[in-house]
Motif scaffolding. Structure first.
Motif, PDB file in Angstrom:
ATOM      1  N   CYS A 146       0.934  -1.161  -0.226  1.00 44.02           N
ATOM      2  CA  CYS A 146       0.004  -0.076   0.267  1.00 44.02           C
ATOM      3  C   CYS A 146       0.869   1.391  -0.009  1.00 44.02           C
ATOM      4  O   CYS A 146       1.710   1.325   0.931  1.00 44.02           O
ATOM      5  N   HIS A 200      -3.750   5.897   0.703  1.00 42.77           N
ATOM      6  CA  HIS A 200      -5.204   5.791   0.913  1.00 42.77           C
ATOM      7  C   HIS A 200      -5.803   7.120   0.096  1.00 42.77           C
ATOM      8  O   HIS A 200      -5.475   8.053  -0.062  1.00 42.77           O
ATOM      9  N   TYR A 233      -9.744   8.321  -0.244  1.00 44.66           N
ATOM     10  CA  TYR A 233     -10.857   8.579   0.480  1.00 44.66           C
ATOM     11  C   TYR A 233     -11.799   9.456  -0.392  1.00 44.66           C
ATOM     12  O   TYR A 233     -11.524  10.262  -1.123  1.00 44.66           O
ATOM     13  N   THR A 275     -12.899   6.066   6.494  1.00 44.94           N
ATOM     14  CA  THR A 275     -11.933   5.056   5.935  1.00 44.94           C
ATOM     15  C   THR A 275     -11.583   5.005   4.534  1.00 44.94           C
ATOM     16  O   THR A 275     -12.413   5.534   3.647  1.00 44.94           O
ATOM     17  N   PRO A 276     -10.540   4.466   4.091  1.00 37.29           N
ATOM     18  CA  PRO A 276     -10.147   4.561   2.635  1.00 37.29           C
ATOM     19  C   PRO A 276     -11.175   3.865   1.688  1.00 37.29           C
ATOM     20  O   PRO A 276     -11.446   2.643   2.141  1.00 37.29           O
ATOM     21  N   VAL A 312      -7.223   1.944  -2.505  1.00 41.85           N
ATOM     22  CA  VAL A 312      -5.545   2.277  -1.774  1.00 41.85           C
ATOM     23  C   VAL A 312      -4.929   2.303  -3.114  1.00 41.85           C
ATOM     24  O   VAL A 312      -5.140   1.292  -4.277  1.00 41.85           O
ATOM     25  N   ALA A 350      -9.967  -0.768  -1.528  1.00 42.70           N
ATOM     26  CA  ALA A 350      -9.510  -1.037  -0.415  1.00 42.70           C
ATOM     27  C   ALA A 350     -10.183  -2.263   0.515  1.00 42.70           C
ATOM     28  O   ALA A 350     -10.994  -2.527   0.672  1.00 42.70           O
ATOM     29  N   ALA A 388      -8.563  -1.851   5.919  1.00 40.03           N
ATOM     30  CA  ALA A 388      -7.564  -1.395   4.986  1.00 40.03           C
ATOM     31  C   ALA A 388      -6.201  -1.185   5.527  1.00 40.03           C
ATOM     32  O   ALA A 388      -5.946  -1.109   6.760  1.00 40.03           O
TER      33      ALA A 388
END
Length: 134
Positions: free
Chosen positions: A42, A45, A47, A52-53, A56, A74, A78
């Motif tokens: 990873c 991230h 969004y 929360t993502p 990724v 993701a 994640a």
């Protein structure tokens, strides 16, 4: 007359949705058929109005293509930036990749089936309305 109008409206709405679902599902089908599993790292991230993502960005080695990066759905939970997780990629086009989590949640396939059903329903409603009208 109402059945014809409802059938036409259903066709107008569901046909583009079915077409888009088929296009997006194409990569999913390709990965399930010939995708190669590899450990990815990873790197970022991404969004979308959430804490929360949703996606990724990851980097992974692709046979014959060197280090490749891709944006994938993701996994849950994640991975942290720098953590490893499994992705499947298309050996012919390594930027087509998806997390193993993303392939277990086939949104495009579900959308394709439901919207195709709506197209058929629209045709049946329109046809029935036309027959009843005489």
């Amino acid at each position: 007359m109402l059945l014809v109008v409802l059938g036409c409206l259903l066709l107008i709405v569901s046909t583009p949705v079915a077409t888009m679902a088929w296009i997006f599902g194409r990569d999913e089908r390709r990965l399930k058929k010939r995708g190669r599993a590899v450990s990815a790292v990873c790197t970022e991230h991404i969004y979308r109005d959430s804490v929360t993502p949703v996606y990724v960005r990851c980097a992974f080695p692709a046979d014959g293509h060197g280090e490749t990066d891709a944006r994938v759905l993701a996994p849950r939970p994640a991975p942290e930036v720098g953590d490893s997780f499994t992705v499947l990629y298309d050996p012919e086009s390594p930027r087509i990749a998806q997390s193993a989590y993303g392939l277990r949640h086939p949104f495009a396939s579900i959308l394709l089936v439901s919207s195709t059903g709506a197209v058929v329903a629209g045709l049946l409603l329109g046809g029935a309305g036309a027959l009843l009208r005489g």
